[in-house]
Structures are given as C-alpha cells and as structure tokens.
Design a protein around this motif. Structure first.
Motif, PDB file in Angstrom:
ATOM      1  N   UNK A 136      -1.375   2.190  -6.732  1.00 45.64           N
ATOM      2  CA  UNK A 136      -0.340   1.631  -5.867  1.00 45.64           C
ATOM      3  C   UNK A 136       0.626   2.716  -5.396  1.00 45.64           C
ATOM      4  N   UNK A 137       1.037   3.585  -6.315  1.00 41.90           N
ATOM      5  CA  UNK A 137       1.937   4.689  -5.935  1.00 41.90           C
ATOM      6  C   UNK A 137       1.325   5.554  -4.852  1.00 41.90           C
ATOM      7  N   UNK A 138       0.061   5.906  -5.022  1.00 44.35           N
ATOM      8  CA  UNK A 138      -0.578   6.814  -4.065  1.00 44.35           C
ATOM      9  C   UNK A 138      -0.678   6.194  -2.676  1.00 44.35           C
ATOM     10  N   UNK A 139      -0.904   4.899  -2.611  1.00 43.96           N
ATOM     11  CA  UNK A 139      -0.945   4.225  -1.314  1.00 43.96           C
ATOM     12  C   UNK A 139       0.433   4.236  -0.655  1.00 43.96           C
ATOM     13  N   UNK A 157       1.608  -6.291  -1.515  1.00 37.27           N
ATOM     14  CA  UNK A 157       1.819  -7.739  -1.525  1.00 37.27           C
ATOM     15  C   UNK A 157       0.746  -8.455  -2.329  1.00 37.27           C
ATOM     16  N   UNK A 158      -0.501  -8.076  -2.131  1.00 34.80           N
ATOM     17  CA  UNK A 158      -1.583  -8.745  -2.847  1.00 34.80           C
ATOM     18  C   UNK A 158      -1.575  -8.432  -4.338  1.00 34.80           C
ATOM     19  N   UNK A 159      -1.135  -7.218  -4.695  1.00 34.87           N
ATOM     20  CA  UNK A 159      -1.074  -6.857  -6.114  1.00 34.87           C
ATOM     21  C   UNK A 159      -0.004  -7.666  -6.843  1.00 34.87           C
ATOM     22  N   UNK A 160       1.185  -7.737  -6.250  1.00 36.30           N
ATOM     23  CA  UNK A 160       2.314  -8.343  -6.956  1.00 36.30           C
ATOM     24  C   UNK A 160       2.395  -9.851  -6.806  1.00 36.30           C
ATOM     25  N   UNK A 161       1.897 -10.395  -5.708  1.00 37.02           N
ATOM     26  CA  UNK A 161       2.048 -11.839  -5.489  1.00 37.02           C
ATOM     27  C   UNK A 161       0.723 -12.577  -5.385  1.00 37.02           C
ATOM     28  N   UNK A 165      -2.101 -12.984  -0.354  1.00 34.91           N
ATOM     29  CA  UNK A 165      -0.690 -13.144   0.025  1.00 34.91           C
ATOM     30  C   UNK A 165      -0.392 -12.492   1.368  1.00 34.91           C
ATOM     31  N   UNK A 166      -0.944 -11.297   1.576  1.00 34.52           N
ATOM     32  CA  UNK A 166      -0.689 -10.594   2.831  1.00 34.52           C
ATOM     33  C   UNK A 166      -1.308 -11.327   4.008  1.00 34.52           C
ATOM     34  N   UNK A 167      -2.536 -11.778   3.825  1.00 33.00           N
ATOM     35  CA  UNK A 167      -3.243 -12.459   4.907  1.00 33.00           C
ATOM     36  C   UNK A 167      -2.518 -13.742   5.310  1.00 33.00           C
ATOM     37  N   UNK A 168      -1.875 -14.396   4.358  1.00 30.93           N
ATOM     38  CA  UNK A 168      -1.178 -15.661   4.634  1.00 30.93           C
ATOM     39  C   UNK A 168       0.201 -15.462   5.249  1.00 30.93           C
TER      40      UNK A 168
END
Length: 266
Positions: A136-139, A157-161, A165-168
């Motif tokens: 995640x940091x590298x991204x 967004x998808x990692x944390x929620x 999540x991002x697509x929605x």
C-alpha cells in the motif's frame, strides 16, 4: 508556539478536554457524531493534521515523523498543566501514541482505535502482514500523476473498506477521495520509520490505555493489535464483532459507546 505547529480544529462541549485525532483521508469532521454524543460531559477538540482542513500541508521533499504530527496535538494541550485524554483512529491512533509519550504525565486516558504503527510488524517478524502495508505504501508513494493517484486510491479504498468500495463510489466522490489522499504520501514515513519498541511504548504510555478493534479488520491491523495484547497486557482491549477498520466512521453506533465508556469507565 512555532507557527508551523498551529493546527486547525473543531471543538464542542465543556469539561475535561479530549483531543480527537482523525484517520488518513478523513479529517476532523469524522468525529461529528461522537462530538454530538459526548459534548454534554467533555470539551472535545478534533484536530486536523497536516494537510487537512486549514492546517498547512506538509512540506514537499521533507520526511515526516510521528513526532511532527504529535507536536500539532501538543499545541492543543492547555498551558495550565491540567490533564487531557486523547482518542485516535488508524493513523490518528499512531499519532495519539506519540503525542501521549511526549505529554507523559499529562494524559488521563488514551483510546486507540485500530492504530497503524506498521513498523512494529517488521520488528516482530510479521512479514506477510508487513508486506500488506509495504504494498500500500509503495502505491501511494508512486502517486505522481492522475493515473497513479487513481490507482493508489482504488487500492487504498478497497483495502480499508472492502473489495468493490472504489467501484461503488460515485465519480465526484472518487475525485474528492483522490485529493484527500494526498497527505497520506507523507504519513507513510511516520508509521514506517518510528523506532520505539512495544516495551518502550508500555513504559511511555499510561496504563489507562484502551485499544479498540473490529473482529473483521484487515490483517495488518489485526496483527498489530495482537502484538499489543501480548506485549502490553496491562492495557484494556475491546472488540466489535463487525464493522471493519473504518467502523469509527461507518458504524458509530458500535464504536461511540465503547469510546465513551473508555473515557469515563463505570
């Protein structure tokens, strides 16, 4: 006071001062429901960290530390020597730890909600969980143009929620999210480069520390909390059965009563 450490903040209520430290991307307004609930008994001060609200952004090219963010918190502590309590969520939890260490003796109660001092995973050989944080940091650190920032925001967004999540998310919300993510570029230096061990944290932080987590949180946070539970058994550990890492924002009905009880136990 050094003008560099002059934070923007929201406040409500009266009584014992409680400083609220937000998570990455969120800002001080994440605490609106909690402030509404607790303003009858506490003086609540919700800080905006570097780059949020009207707090100045972190200087480009400079390496940020947890102490830098903690100095913002220190600026909100009364000069009369009275004690304060601190509540921090995610990155705000890591900042809360450092602030409480700097203010040793001035802290009444410390509440850490899903704190993210990722460097502890590396110190304790939790390599797979640590690699999640590194990815995640590298991204985030690769964010140099619209395309890379969009890719980083999607993963974040998808990692944390949760997946999807991002697509929605509506397109206008995506644009705001990408902009709000920018301060996180510097926050990674803070949570990856800290040096204190858990035994040192145990000495520096009050025994009246509560760690709150969700049973369905992400692996990296789950393992950080497990390390804390094992290494610092004097702390209090509370857990919700669901809600995920962002429960402090998405499930205040679950988290806020626990926070309130942690600040004012029966």
């Amino acid at each position: 006071m050094d003008c560099f450490y002059e934070p923007d903040f929201l406040e409500a209520g009266s009584g014992h001062r409680v400083i609220l430290i937000h998570s990455s991307v969120a800002g001080a307004r994440q605490w609106r429901a909690l402030m509404d609930n607790l303003s009858g008994g506490f003086h609540l001060v919700a800080i905006n960290l570097f780059g949020y609200g009207n707090t100045k952004p972190w200087p480009e090219g400079a390496t940020q530390s947890l102490e830098d963010q903690a100095r913002l918190v220190e600026a909100l502590v009364p000069a009369d020597g009275s004690q304060v309590s601190i509540v921090g969520h995610s990155f705000g939890g890591s900042v809360a730890m450092k602030a409480a260490a700097l203010l040793k003796g001035r802290i009444h109660r410390l509440v850490l909600i899903e704190p993210n001092p990722f460097y502890l995973l590396q110190l304790h050989g939790r390599d797979e969980a640590y690699q999640e944080a590194v990815t995640l940091r590298d991204l985030i650190k690769a964010g140099t143009d619209a395309t890379t920032w969009s890719r980083a925001a999607e993963y974040f967004a998808n990692y944390w929620t949760g997946a999807g999540s991002w697509e929605a998310m509506p397109e206008d919300r995506k644009a705001k999210f990408i902009q709000a993510l920018r301060p996180n570029f510097h926050e990674w230096d803070s949570v990856m480069n800290e040096q204190l061990t858990l035994s040192e944290w145990a000495r520096e932080l009050p025994k009246e520390t509560t760690v709150i987590s969700a049973a369905d949180t992400v692996r990296s946070i789950d393992e950080i909390v497990a390390l804390m539970r094992k290494q610092i058994p004097d702390w209090t550990f509370e857990q919700t059965d669901h809600g995920g890492h962002m429960a402090a924002l998405t499930h205040p009905e679950l988290m806020n009563p626990i926070i309130a009880n942690s600040l004012n136990p029966n």
